[in-house]
Design a protein around this motif. Structure first.
Motif, PDB file in Angstrom:
ATOM      1  N   GLN A  22       0.841  -1.191   0.000  1.00 42.73           N
ATOM      2  CA  GLN A  22       0.000   0.000   0.000  1.00 42.73           C
ATOM      3  C   GLN A  22       0.877   1.241   0.000  1.00 42.73           C
ATOM      4  O   GLN A  22       1.799   1.374   0.794  1.00 42.73           O
ATOM      5  CB  GLN A  22      -0.919  -0.005   1.212  1.00 42.73           C
ATOM      6  N   ALA A  23       0.597   2.141  -0.937  1.00 43.71           N
ATOM      7  CA  ALA A  23       1.456   3.300  -1.145  1.00 43.71           C
ATOM      8  C   ALA A  23       1.404   4.239   0.050  1.00 43.71           C
ATOM      9  O   ALA A  23       0.328   4.566   0.560  1.00 43.71           O
ATOM     10  CB  ALA A  23       1.037   4.033  -2.415  1.00 43.71           C
ATOM     11  N   ALA A  24       2.578   4.697   0.477  1.00 41.42           N
ATOM     12  CA  ALA A  24       2.678   5.712   1.523  1.00 41.42           C
ATOM     13  C   ALA A  24       2.592   7.093   0.881  1.00 41.42           C
ATOM     14  O   ALA A  24       2.824   7.243  -0.325  1.00 41.42           O
ATOM     15  CB  ALA A  24       3.999   5.554   2.273  1.00 41.42           C
ATOM     16  N   PRO A  25       2.232   8.125   1.646  1.00 41.90           N
ATOM     17  CA  PRO A  25       2.195   9.482   1.082  1.00 41.90           C
ATOM     18  C   PRO A  25       3.559   9.879   0.522  1.00 41.90           C
ATOM     19  O   PRO A  25       4.611   9.545   1.087  1.00 41.90           O
ATOM     20  CB  PRO A  25       1.810  10.347   2.285  1.00 41.90           C
ATOM     21  N   ARG A  76       4.804   3.236 -15.052  1.00 42.15           N
ATOM     22  CA  ARG A  76       3.795   2.877 -14.063  1.00 42.15           C
ATOM     23  C   ARG A  76       4.278   3.211 -12.661  1.00 42.15           C
ATOM     24  O   ARG A  76       5.477   3.256 -12.384  1.00 42.15           O
ATOM     25  CB  ARG A  76       3.411   1.402 -14.164  1.00 42.15           C
ATOM     26  N   SER A  77       3.297   3.442 -11.779  1.00 43.78           N
ATOM     27  CA  SER A  77       3.600   3.836 -10.405  1.00 43.78           C
ATOM     28  C   SER A  77       2.467   3.404  -9.496  1.00 43.78           C
ATOM     29  O   SER A  77       1.294   3.413  -9.896  1.00 43.78           O
ATOM     30  CB  SER A  77       3.773   5.357 -10.321  1.00 43.78           C
ATOM     31  N   ALA A  78       2.827   3.054  -8.267  1.00 45.75           N
ATOM     32  CA  ALA A  78       1.813   2.755  -7.252  1.00 45.75           C
ATOM     33  C   ALA A  78       1.513   3.958  -6.382  1.00 45.75           C
ATOM     34  O   ALA A  78       0.494   3.981  -5.682  1.00 45.75           O
ATOM     35  CB  ALA A  78       2.284   1.593  -6.373  1.00 45.75           C
ATOM     36  N   ASP A  79       2.402   4.993  -6.425  1.00 46.74           N
ATOM     37  CA  ASP A  79       2.234   6.127  -5.511  1.00 46.74           C
ATOM     38  C   ASP A  79       2.197   7.478  -6.230  1.00 46.74           C
ATOM     39  O   ASP A  79       2.072   8.509  -5.596  1.00 46.74           O
ATOM     40  CB  ASP A  79       3.339   6.129  -4.452  1.00 46.74           C
ATOM     41  N   LEU A  80       2.355   7.482  -7.568  1.00 46.37           N
ATOM     42  CA  LEU A  80       2.326   8.682  -8.408  1.00 46.37           C
ATOM     43  C   LEU A  80       3.590   9.532  -8.293  1.00 46.37           C
ATOM     44  O   LEU A  80       3.646  10.624  -8.855  1.00 46.37           O
ATOM     45  CB  LEU A  80       1.078   9.541  -8.155  1.00 46.37           C
ATOM     46  N   TYR A 311       1.673  25.783  -5.670  1.00 44.61           N
ATOM     47  CA  TYR A 311       2.406  25.180  -4.571  1.00 44.61           C
ATOM     48  C   TYR A 311       3.712  24.625  -5.137  1.00 44.61           C
ATOM     49  O   TYR A 311       3.688  23.934  -6.161  1.00 44.61           O
ATOM     50  CB  TYR A 311       1.621  24.035  -3.929  1.00 44.61           C
ATOM     51  N   PRO A 312       4.839  24.892  -4.502  1.00 47.96           N
ATOM     52  CA  PRO A 312       6.107  24.357  -5.019  1.00 47.96           C
ATOM     53  C   PRO A 312       6.195  22.840  -4.897  1.00 47.96           C
ATOM     54  O   PRO A 312       6.881  22.191  -5.680  1.00 47.96           O
ATOM     55  CB  PRO A 312       7.171  25.051  -4.163  1.00 47.96           C
ATOM     56  N   THR A 313       5.505  22.277  -3.920  1.00 52.17           N
ATOM     57  CA  THR A 313       5.438  20.828  -3.786  1.00 52.17           C
ATOM     58  C   THR A 313       4.005  20.413  -3.478  1.00 52.17           C
ATOM     59  O   THR A 313       3.215  21.196  -2.937  1.00 52.17           O
ATOM     60  CB  THR A 313       6.365  20.293  -2.670  1.00 52.17           C
ATOM     61  N   VAL A 314       3.687  19.175  -3.843  1.00 53.55           N
ATOM     62  CA  VAL A 314       2.359  18.609  -3.625  1.00 53.55           C
ATOM     63  C   VAL A 314       2.528  17.244  -2.969  1.00 53.55           C
ATOM     64  O   VAL A 314       3.360  16.438  -3.407  1.00 53.55           O
ATOM     65  CB  VAL A 314       1.599  18.459  -4.955  1.00 53.55           C
ATOM     66  N   THR A 315       1.771  16.992  -1.909  1.00 45.15           N
ATOM     67  CA  THR A 315       1.788  15.692  -1.257  1.00 45.15           C
ATOM     68  C   THR A 315       0.594  14.877  -1.741  1.00 45.15           C
ATOM     69  O   THR A 315      -0.548  15.350  -1.714  1.00 45.15           O
ATOM     70  CB  THR A 315       1.750  15.828   0.275  1.00 45.15           C
ATOM     71  N   ILE A 316       0.879  13.654  -2.204  1.00 45.75           N
ATOM     72  CA  ILE A 316      -0.148  12.754  -2.720  1.00 45.75           C
ATOM     73  C   ILE A 316      -0.217  11.525  -1.832  1.00 45.75           C
ATOM     74  O   ILE A 316       0.781  10.828  -1.636  1.00 45.75           O
ATOM     75  CB  ILE A 316       0.168  12.327  -4.165  1.00 45.75           C
ATOM     76  N   ASP A 317      -1.380  11.283  -1.259  1.00 48.92           N
ATOM     77  CA  ASP A 317      -1.630  10.078  -0.474  1.00 48.92           C
ATOM     78  C   ASP A 317      -2.575   9.213  -1.297  1.00 48.92           C
ATOM     79  O   ASP A 317      -3.799   9.355  -1.237  1.00 48.92           O
ATOM     80  CB  ASP A 317      -2.234  10.435   0.880  1.00 48.92           C
ATOM     81  N   ALA A 318      -1.986   8.341  -2.129  1.00 48.21           N
ATOM     82  CA  ALA A 318      -2.793   7.543  -3.047  1.00 48.21           C
ATOM     83  C   ALA A 318      -3.729   6.612  -2.303  1.00 48.21           C
ATOM     84  O   ALA A 318      -4.866   6.382  -2.728  1.00 48.21           O
ATOM     85  CB  ALA A 318      -1.878   6.752  -3.978  1.00 48.21           C
ATOM     86  N   GLY A 321      -6.480   8.715  -1.028  1.00 48.10           N
ATOM     87  CA  GLY A 321      -7.141   9.498  -2.070  1.00 48.10           C
ATOM     88  C   GLY A 321      -7.115  10.980  -1.798  1.00 48.10           C
ATOM     89  O   GLY A 321      -8.116  11.670  -1.987  1.00 48.10           O
ATOM     90  N   ALA A 322      -5.953  11.489  -1.377  1.00 45.72           N
ATOM     91  CA  ALA A 322      -5.843  12.910  -1.015  1.00 45.72           C
ATOM     92  C   ALA A 322      -4.660  13.548  -1.735  1.00 45.72           C
ATOM     93  O   ALA A 322      -3.586  12.946  -1.838  1.00 45.72           O
ATOM     94  CB  ALA A 322      -5.675  13.063   0.493  1.00 45.72           C
ATOM     95  N   VAL A 323      -4.877  14.774  -2.231  1.00 41.19           N
ATOM     96  CA  VAL A 323      -3.830  15.566  -2.865  1.00 41.19           C
ATOM     97  C   VAL A 323      -3.790  16.910  -2.162  1.00 41.19           C
ATOM     98  O   VAL A 323      -4.806  17.619  -2.114  1.00 41.19           O
ATOM     99  CB  VAL A 323      -4.098  15.766  -4.366  1.00 41.19           C
ATOM    100  N   THR A 324      -2.633  17.274  -1.610  1.00 40.82           N
ATOM    101  CA  THR A 324      -2.515  18.475  -0.782  1.00 40.82           C
ATOM    102  C   THR A 324      -1.349  19.319  -1.248  1.00 40.82           C
ATOM    103  O   THR A 324      -0.234  18.806  -1.431  1.00 40.82           O
ATOM    104  CB  THR A 324      -2.297  18.097   0.696  1.00 40.82           C
ATOM    105  N   GLY A 325      -1.570  20.611  -1.447  1.00 38.88           N
ATOM    106  CA  GLY A 325      -0.496  21.525  -1.788  1.00 38.88           C
ATOM    107  C   GLY A 325       0.249  21.984  -0.558  1.00 38.88           C
ATOM    108  O   GLY A 325      -0.345  22.188   0.509  1.00 38.88           O
ATOM    109  N   ASN A 326       1.557  22.146  -0.685  1.00 40.37           N
ATOM    110  CA  ASN A 326       2.410  22.575   0.424  1.00 40.37           C
ATOM    111  C   ASN A 326       2.922  23.981   0.148  1.00 40.37           C
ATOM    112  O   ASN A 326       3.779  24.162  -0.727  1.00 40.37           O
ATOM    113  CB  ASN A 326       3.586  21.608   0.588  1.00 40.37           C
ATOM    114  N   PRO A 327       2.391  24.983   0.855  1.00 44.27           N
ATOM    115  CA  PRO A 327       2.811  26.361   0.577  1.00 44.27           C
ATOM    116  C   PRO A 327       4.289  26.569   0.880  1.00 44.27           C
ATOM    117  O   PRO A 327       4.866  25.939   1.784  1.00 44.27           O
ATOM    118  CB  PRO A 327       1.939  27.201   1.523  1.00 44.27           C
ATOM    119  N   ALA A 328       4.905  27.450   0.129  1.00 43.98           N
ATOM    120  CA  ALA A 328       6.294  27.835   0.371  1.00 43.98           C
ATOM    121  C   ALA A 328       6.337  29.230   0.962  1.00 43.98           C
ATOM    122  O   ALA A 328       5.394  30.013   0.820  1.00 43.98           O
ATOM    123  CB  ALA A 328       7.084  27.824  -0.934  1.00 43.98           C
ATOM    124  N   THR A 329       7.439  29.532   1.635  1.00 45.37           N
ATOM    125  CA  THR A 329       7.717  30.902   2.040  1.00 45.37           C
ATOM    126  C   THR A 329       8.665  31.499   1.010  1.00 45.37           C
ATOM    127  O   THR A 329       9.705  30.913   0.694  1.00 45.37           O
ATOM    128  CB  THR A 329       8.364  30.948   3.429  1.00 45.37           C
TER     129      THR A 329
END
Length: 461
Positions: A22-25, A76-80, A311-318, A321-329
């Motif tokens: 199972q894919a980790a974030p 192909r990818s299990a975690d994107l 967002y400079p980076t994005v966290t994907i929890d496959a 089923g969640a996609v979250t943007g990570n704000p930068a300073t």
């Protein structure tokens, strides 16, 4: 019975594929060229994604150095984030007419009735954009060799940028037509290999391309770009509750350049939606295979509206089923001697763009992110381009030019900040305004560190 048997065998093969844990974030960095598990660049430009079993399969353009067609590649990818190269499923040797062609925006969907994976793409002759044809290929396995079925103009209409949409067993192709002035929706035949009918030309003279369709809570969204060559522009979207319309008017989304990208695909990840865009290298006169990727979470202020934020980076929890943007300073870097700030000239997106000093105006080309590079050093990344502050050619000499360049692992892109001085890791020399000049447009270089105010920089969030 034969079709049922083929579908059953395909399902059995998929079931027997080794399933990943199972894919980790994971966290994906924007504005960079992704690499696969072998360290090679991921060439899935203008592509699309299909999920089969526990894996996502990402298809896209892989071009030769002269921008002619090399292959449609699949990963192909299990975690994107962790992409394994699987195959060049269609190549320039797959058919005679592909030998000197251009193939763009390949998209793949699965036909449960025939048990085949069907790919549609935009085909040109390799020298100009006069053909404006759609092309079709298919395969019994998602990452196997695809049989090329030829190219044509759908119902005698021009066809350029395309996407596919599977609406629960009825498939549609959306393409730019009439020299990109129109955007049309076609229903495909039952085998998905031909066009059955024109559903509608809903956007006559809208001049939109790069279509990406998705559906959320019964509402269809069609995301598109304008037409400005390789240069990014303002994305717009329309909505409808039926694919046959009526469709809304166009609404802007994202900023005026869609954060330096063009839509390629929108991927559902659980209840989230991931915008997948290309930052085309043609915008800085580079080859297509040097293009970068921009992935962003889509937000929905209402049932019929969407929004994109940078967002400079994005966290994907496959798994969740969640996609979250990570704000930068972001910071402005102000020179103590002049009171002017570090600036990428003309807000250029290009590698080798000059970095100089100018009066503060708040532009993204004057805002810098400090990304940890380890051991007390940082990559200093321009907000507007996603590119790094770089000592040209990794020179160790006094007076070496300072530019922006695609971020990599070079120590000429790594800087320490101590006592107000920005010191390049590879040379130990300081960021310096040439000759203590106080004018707008004064050049910035590296120079042996000293006590001059022209080497002193303040960092303000």
């Amino acid at each position: 019975m034969r079709l049922l048997a083929v579908a059953a065998v395909t399902a059995l093969v998929v079931a027997l594929l080794p399933a990943p844990a199972q894919a980790a974030p994971v966290t994906v960095t924007n504005g960079v060229q992704f690499t696969d598990t072998s360290g090679a660049g991921v060439h899935a430009h203008g592509g699309g994604v299909i999920r089969v079993g526990a894996y996502w399969y990402w298809f896209g353009e892989n071009r030769n150095a002269d921008d002619t067609f090399k292959a449609v590649s699949v990963y192909r990818s299990a975690d994107l984030r962790t992409w394994e190269f699987r195959n060049n499923v269609l190549t320039s040797s797959s058919a005679a007419e592909l030998g000197s062609a251009k193939i763009e925006r390949p998209k793949v969907i699965y036909n449960p009735a025939t048990g085949r994976y069907v790919m549609w793409m935009h085909k040109e002759n390799g020298t100009d954009y006069g053909e404006a044809r759609a092309a079709v290929a298919s395969s019994a396995t998602v990452d196997g060799v695809y049989t090329y079925h030829g190219s044509f103009r759908p119902l005698n209409h021009m066809s350029r940028d395309i996407t596919l949409w599977d609406d629960g067993g009825t498939a549609y192709m959306i393409s730019a037509a009439d020299e990109n002035r129109d955007l049309q929706i076609y229903r495909l035949t039952a085998d998905y290999l031909q066009v059955a009918t024109l559903v509608g030309n809903f956007w006559d003279n809208a001049t939109r391309e790069a279509p990406a369709m998705f559906k959320r809570n019964g509402v269809y969204f069609l995301l598109t770009s304008g037409t400005s060559g390789w240069n990014p522009n303002q994305a717009k979207y329309a909505t409808a509750t039926s694919i046959g319309g009526p469709w809304s008017g166009w609404t802007n989304v994202g900023d005026s350049t869609t954060f330096g990208s063009q839509p390629a695909y929108v991927l559902p990840v659980g209840n989230s939606f991931l915008y997948m865009g290309d930052r085309w290298a043609g915008a800085w006169s580079g080859p297509v295979n040097d293009s970068r990727y921009v992935w962003l979470p889509i937000a929905f202020p209402s049932s019929t509206s969407m929004s994109l934020s940078w967002y400079p980076t994005v966290t994907i929890d496959a798994a969740a089923g969640a996609v979250t943007g990570n704000p930068a300073t972001y910071y402005r870097l102000t020179n103590q001697n002049s009171g002017k700030v570090l600036d990428v000239v003309s807000a250029s997106m290009a590698d080798n763009a000059e970095v100089k000093q100018y009066a503060w105006n708040g532009g993204g080309n004057q805002r810098w992110e400090f990304q940890d590079a380890g051991s007390g050093y940082f990559r200093i990344v321009a907000q507007h381009s996603g590119k790094c502050l770089d000592v040209a050619n990794a020179s160790a000499a006094d007076g070496a030019n300072v530019i922006q360049w695609a971020c990599g692992n070079g120590t000429n892109q790594q800087w320490s900040l101590s006592g107000g001085q920005l010191r390049a890791r590879h040379s130990g020399k300081c960021l310096d305004v040439v000759s203590s000049n106080t004018a707008d447009g004064a050049d910035v270089q590296q120079y042996t560190c000293n006590t001059g105010a022209n080497q002193q920089w303040s960092r303000t969030a």
